[in-house]
Write an enzyme that holds these catalytic residues in place. Sequence first.
Site, PDB file in Angstrom:
ATOM      1  N   HIS A 306      28.995 -29.473  20.117  1.00 30.95           N
ATOM      2  CA  HIS A 306      28.959 -30.769  20.807  1.00 30.95           C
ATOM      3  C   HIS A 306      27.841 -31.606  20.215  1.00 30.95           C
ATOM      4  CE1 HIS A 306      28.960 -33.711  24.068  1.00 30.95           C
ATOM      5  NE2 HIS A 306      30.154 -33.269  24.328  1.00 30.95           N
ATOM      6  N   ASP A 363      36.301 -28.219  26.455  1.00 32.97           N
ATOM      7  CA  ASP A 363      37.693 -28.058  26.014  1.00 32.97           C
ATOM      8  C   ASP A 363      38.074 -26.628  25.694  1.00 32.97           C
ATOM      9  OD1 ASP A 363      38.381 -30.755  26.149  1.00 32.97           O
ATOM     10  OD2 ASP A 363      37.285 -31.138  24.300  1.00 32.97           O
TER      11      ASP A 363
HETATM   12  N1  CMC Z   1      32.932 -24.779  14.119  1.00 34.71           N
HETATM   13  C1  CMC Z   1      32.210 -24.475  13.014  1.00 34.71           C
HETATM   14  N2  CMC Z   1      31.139 -25.182  12.603  1.00 34.71           N
HETATM   15  C2  CMC Z   1      30.784 -26.254  13.331  1.00 34.71           C
HETATM   16  C3  CMC Z   1      31.474 -26.614  14.491  1.00 34.71           C
HETATM   17  C4  CMC Z   1      32.592 -25.833  14.892  1.00 34.71           C
HETATM   18  N3  CMC Z   1      33.299 -26.159  15.978  1.00 34.71           N
HETATM   19  N4  CMC Z   1      30.920 -27.722  15.045  1.00 34.71           N
HETATM   20  C5  CMC Z   1      29.896 -28.047  14.236  1.00 34.71           C
HETATM   21  N5  CMC Z   1      29.810 -27.155  13.219  1.00 34.71           N
HETATM   22  C6  CMC Z   1      28.790 -27.145  12.157  1.00 34.71           C
HETATM   23  C7  CMC Z   1      29.055 -28.224  11.122  1.00 34.71           C
HETATM   24  O1  CMC Z   1      29.832 -27.738  10.045  1.00 34.71           O
HETATM   25  C8  CMC Z   1      27.673 -28.621  10.703  1.00 34.71           C
HETATM   26  O2  CMC Z   1      27.208 -27.656   9.780  1.00 34.71           O
HETATM   27  P1  CMC Z   1      26.210 -28.118   8.591  1.00 34.71           P
HETATM   28  O3  CMC Z   1      24.965 -28.606   9.280  1.00 34.71           O
HETATM   29  O4  CMC Z   1      25.995 -26.853   7.815  1.00 34.71           O
HETATM   30  O5  CMC Z   1      26.932 -29.183   7.833  1.00 34.71           O
HETATM   31  C9  CMC Z   1      26.829 -28.461  11.969  1.00 34.71           C
HETATM   32  O6  CMC Z   1      27.538 -27.489  12.769  1.00 34.71           O
HETATM   33  C10 CMC Z   1      26.673 -29.747  12.762  1.00 34.71           C
HETATM   34  O7  CMC Z   1      27.970 -30.309  12.962  1.00 34.71           O
HETATM   35  P2  CMC Z   1      28.263 -31.867  12.983  1.00 34.71           P
HETATM   36  O8  CMC Z   1      29.715 -32.096  12.717  1.00 34.71           O
HETATM   37  O9  CMC Z   1      27.277 -32.572  12.103  1.00 34.71           O
HETATM   38  O10 CMC Z   1      27.913 -32.171  14.477  1.00 34.71           O
HETATM   39  P3  CMC Z   1      28.422 -33.408  15.302  1.00 34.71           P
HETATM   40  O11 CMC Z   1      27.455 -33.596  16.394  1.00 34.71           O
HETATM   41  O12 CMC Z   1      28.677 -34.580  14.419  1.00 34.71           O
HETATM   42  O13 CMC Z   1      29.837 -32.911  15.858  1.00 34.71           O
HETATM   43  C11 CMC Z   1      31.583 -32.106  17.184  1.00 34.71           C
HETATM   44  C12 CMC Z   1      30.110 -32.535  17.148  1.00 34.71           C
HETATM   45  C13 CMC Z   1      31.999 -31.902  18.667  1.00 34.71           C
HETATM   46  C14 CMC Z   1      32.486 -33.215  16.618  1.00 34.71           C
HETATM   47  C15 CMC Z   1      31.758 -30.789  16.394  1.00 34.71           C
HETATM   48  O14 CMC Z   1      30.967 -29.770  16.954  1.00 34.71           O
HETATM   49  C16 CMC Z   1      33.225 -30.343  16.312  1.00 34.71           C
HETATM   50  O15 CMC Z   1      33.956 -30.817  15.427  1.00 34.71           O
HETATM   51  N6  CMC Z   1      33.664 -29.439  17.239  1.00 34.71           N
HETATM   52  C17 CMC Z   1      35.044 -29.053  17.304  1.00 34.71           C
HETATM   53  C18 CMC Z   1      35.826 -30.115  18.040  1.00 34.71           C
HETATM   54  C19 CMC Z   1      35.568 -30.107  19.532  1.00 34.71           C
HETATM   55  O16 CMC Z   1      35.576 -29.052  20.164  1.00 34.71           O
HETATM   56  N7  CMC Z   1      35.388 -31.308  20.101  1.00 34.71           N
HETATM   57  C20 CMC Z   1      35.235 -31.475  21.550  1.00 34.71           C
HETATM   58  C21 CMC Z   1      33.909 -32.049  21.914  1.00 34.71           C
HETATM   59  S1  CMC Z   1      33.633 -31.931  23.688  1.00 34.71           S
HETATM   60  C22 CMC Z   1      34.774 -32.980  24.404  1.00 34.71           C
HETATM   61  C23 CMC Z   1      34.517 -34.426  24.146  1.00 34.71           C
HETATM   62  O17 CMC Z   1      33.376 -34.887  24.280  1.00 34.71           O
HETATM   63  O18 CMC Z   1      35.487 -35.120  23.830  1.00 34.71           O
END
Ligand code: CMC
Length: 428
Positions: A306, A363
């Site tokens: 998240h 989720d």
């Molecule tokens: N699985 C594997 N690696 C992950 C994941 C995951 N679900 N989420 C983040 N990472 C890694 C990512 O690869 C990155 O690694 P590095 O620093 O080595 O590049 C690091 O963790 C930080 O990730 P980010 O994408 O920069 O973080 P963000 O804050 O931009 O993204 C997120 C947050 C929710 C989009 C992401 O965690 C994700 O894609 N999760 C899966 C989708 C999901 O479950 N979304 C629902 C969010 S809750 C409901 C809502 O608010 O709508």
Amino acid sequence: MSDSKATLTLNGESKDYAIMDGTVGPQVIDVRKLYAQTGMFTYDPGFTSTASCDSGLTYIDGDEGVLLHRGYPIGQLAEQSSFMEVSYLLLNGELPSKAELDEFTRTITRHTMVHEQLTTFYRGFRRDAHPMAIMCGVVGALSAFYHDSTDINDPVQRKIASHRLIAKMPTIAAMAYKYSAGQPFVYPRNDLSYTANFLRMTFSVPAEEYVPDPVIVDAMDKIFILHADHEQNASTSTVRLAGSSGANPFACIAAGIACLWGPAHGGANEAALNMLREIGTVDRIPEYIARAKNKDDPFRLMGFGHRVYKNYDPRATVMQKTAEDVLRVMGVTDPIFDVARQLEKIALSDEYFIEKKLFPNVDFYSGVILSAIGFPTEMFTVLFALARTVGWVAQWNEMISDPAQKIGRPRQLYTGPTQRDYVPVDKR
Ligand code: CMC
């Protein structure tokens, strides 16, 4: 406003910027005069360090896993309140008295029907249309039906539009489901609660009445509470941005629905269940964990991680417990739930997930519950949109009521070509 200041030194010249305090949470540096004073912008794609507004609705401490609505912890609201009461709280700032809650519930109940002509919109869609595509279209179309509540400068019209949106969303969502299932639309019934009414409109058919188990109604109500608001997330910011131009509330909420649809936001519940089904059995979990950790593989564990929570999402705690209750009542032993629990266990003890502070989010378990209740996966994000509508309208109202409100207009770091002369096509 705090007494301390942030000082920025540029080319030997220093400028002070005020530091602002909220009631709780990080302070913010007021950079509104930055461009006028320095000719520079701040650079913050994805708004990771930028507060776009002040708001009194929802507070999140992502490090501690805290979520408060108007000060009340989400766990207490999910266990002790109802979606109608939480809606009142979000809209009005305080918990209602019994009389206020009854009056609010009556008002919402009386607005649940939609204009009969709206049904013809549905028939214009293909039967296999994604229900979120239908939601974007039909909710946007509401502004063509309810002209008497589109003057955003009139607080009474704003209130009526807010009530209409909260009330009609279950009817519109259930109709989207009915249309895709090829079943007749079911009209709302005023003797049922908000949530029981929605379940009946979704699952009842003329040949057979649907009488939901109270545990299922309670679980659905909890799911609605858990999704009601979540501070300045992507869809809420979309609603605020759309609303900042003076667009009508129905158009703004349709914009929020469009944003919510994406798999990184509201679409993650659908993606999470699809992923759990794809994994299928506990023995395949290590393969998927390895894929999630592999930089060359775009796969991510859906329902994990998240932007704000760097701890267990407090909504996921309630969701996991609710999943157990629902599966017990439905008499379902879903192997997918075992996969989910085991996946969570393995991921939470893995160095990659620990180091990046990746925990299950709201989720991760919601799909297991919704699927047990009988919803197809395409409806999951629709349910999220239904519940989030109250947060969207409350945030929109807060913004419009703020005299300091301005049209949202981010700036950019331009990286395209500098000025050049047009070349006629025969000379290129
Ligand atoms: N699985 C594997 N690696 C992950 C994941 C995951 N679900 N989420 C983040 N990472 C890694 C990512 O690869 C990155 O690694 P590095 O620093 O080595 O590049 C690091 O963790 C930080 O990730 P980010 O994408 O920069 O973080 P963000 O804050 O931009 O993204 C997120 C947050 C929710 C989009 C992401 O965690 C994700 O894609 N999760 C899966 C989708 C999901 O479950 N979304 C629902 C969010 S809750 C409901 C809502 O608010 O709508």
